[in-house]
Design a protein around this motif. Sequence first.
Motif, PDB file in Angstrom:
ATOM      1  N   ALA A   1      38.527  47.806  43.898  1.00  0.00           N
ATOM      2  CA  ALA A   1      39.781  48.246  44.521  1.00  0.00           C
ATOM      3  C   ALA A   1      40.549  47.102  45.163  1.00  0.00           C
ATOM      4  O   ALA A   1      41.765  47.206  45.384  1.00  0.00           O
ATOM      5  CB  ALA A   1      39.493  49.329  45.559  1.00  0.00           C
ATOM      6  N   SER A   2      39.857  46.002  45.466  1.00  0.00           N
ATOM      7  CA  SER A   2      40.530  44.868  46.097  1.00  0.00           C
ATOM      8  C   SER A   2      41.227  43.957  45.091  1.00  0.00           C
ATOM      9  O   SER A   2      41.914  43.015  45.478  1.00  0.00           O
ATOM     10  CB  SER A   2      39.519  44.048  46.913  1.00  0.00           C
ATOM     11  N   THR A   3      41.028  44.220  43.800  1.00  0.00           N
ATOM     12  CA  THR A   3      41.641  43.384  42.767  1.00  0.00           C
ATOM     13  C   THR A   3      43.132  43.695  42.659  1.00  0.00           C
ATOM     14  O   THR A   3      43.517  44.827  42.350  1.00  0.00           O
ATOM     15  CB  THR A   3      40.981  43.617  41.397  1.00  0.00           C
ATOM     16  N   PRO A   4      43.979  42.714  42.903  1.00  0.00           N
ATOM     17  CA  PRO A   4      45.430  42.984  42.848  1.00  0.00           C
ATOM     18  C   PRO A   4      45.914  43.126  41.400  1.00  0.00           C
ATOM     19  O   PRO A   4      45.330  42.570  40.468  1.00  0.00           O
ATOM     20  CB  PRO A   4      46.040  41.749  43.509  1.00  0.00           C
ATOM     21  N   MET A   5      46.984  43.885  41.248  1.00  0.00           N
ATOM     22  CA  MET A   5      47.594  44.018  39.929  1.00  0.00           C
ATOM     23  C   MET A   5      48.492  42.801  39.689  1.00  0.00           C
ATOM     24  O   MET A   5      49.420  42.551  40.457  1.00  0.00           O
ATOM     25  CB  MET A   5      48.412  45.307  39.845  1.00  0.00           C
TER      26      MET A   5
END
Length: 242
Positions: A220-224
Amino acid sequence: MEETQGHSEQADRLNSLKNAIAPTTRTRVKRLPKRASYDRDAIYSILDTALVCHVGFAIDSQPYVIPTLHVRIEDRLYIHGSAASRMLGAAAERTPIAVTVTHIDGLVLARSAFHHSVNYRSAVILGAATLVTDPTEKFAVMKGLIEHVAPGRWEHIRRPNEKELAATSVLSIPIVEASAKIRSGDPLDDDADYALPVWAGQIAFTMKTLTPVADARLDASTPMPAHVTNYLLPANRGARVT
């Protein structure tokens, strides 16, 4: 002024002829030849604004047509496939292939059933493909394919390893025998039918992307990244640089 305009039009015609792919007996459009185009830029544009092509070939008198991904790099078309596919086996034996790309731009509703049509842009390339075996060229094509599908993606992903490269095959076909066929505009009804009280015209089509959906297993912490957020389909990217 008229003389200057005449020289300009003549220069445009000469440049168009220089940029044309000479039609052959196999690629010359016979039905509705006015819709034909042998202009290299027009053919390249049709290829570059598509994500999928269809490859036709015959093995032991049995015809096959397979959809696959492609990318054009300069004056060659590269086709992606599994190393175990029939298509790749046929190419290894120098079997002639036909590659087609078609864009449907809209419906053309005429006053008569006979004159209903579609607006479209299509291209056909004929020739014998070769298997790309040079590792450097193959790697470059894989990068080109990823960048064609999703520009900017290559810098964010793990590169293919030797095993993955071996499991993936790439065909190369020179764009030397090709033609395009294009239709646009209103229906062309019989003169007598224009007086009929029937609605006629065009229904244009467009493709668009939807909101990206993250992988269920993505942290969930991975940015788009921007290339995902701002993704544009090939038809909306503007001029392609190769």
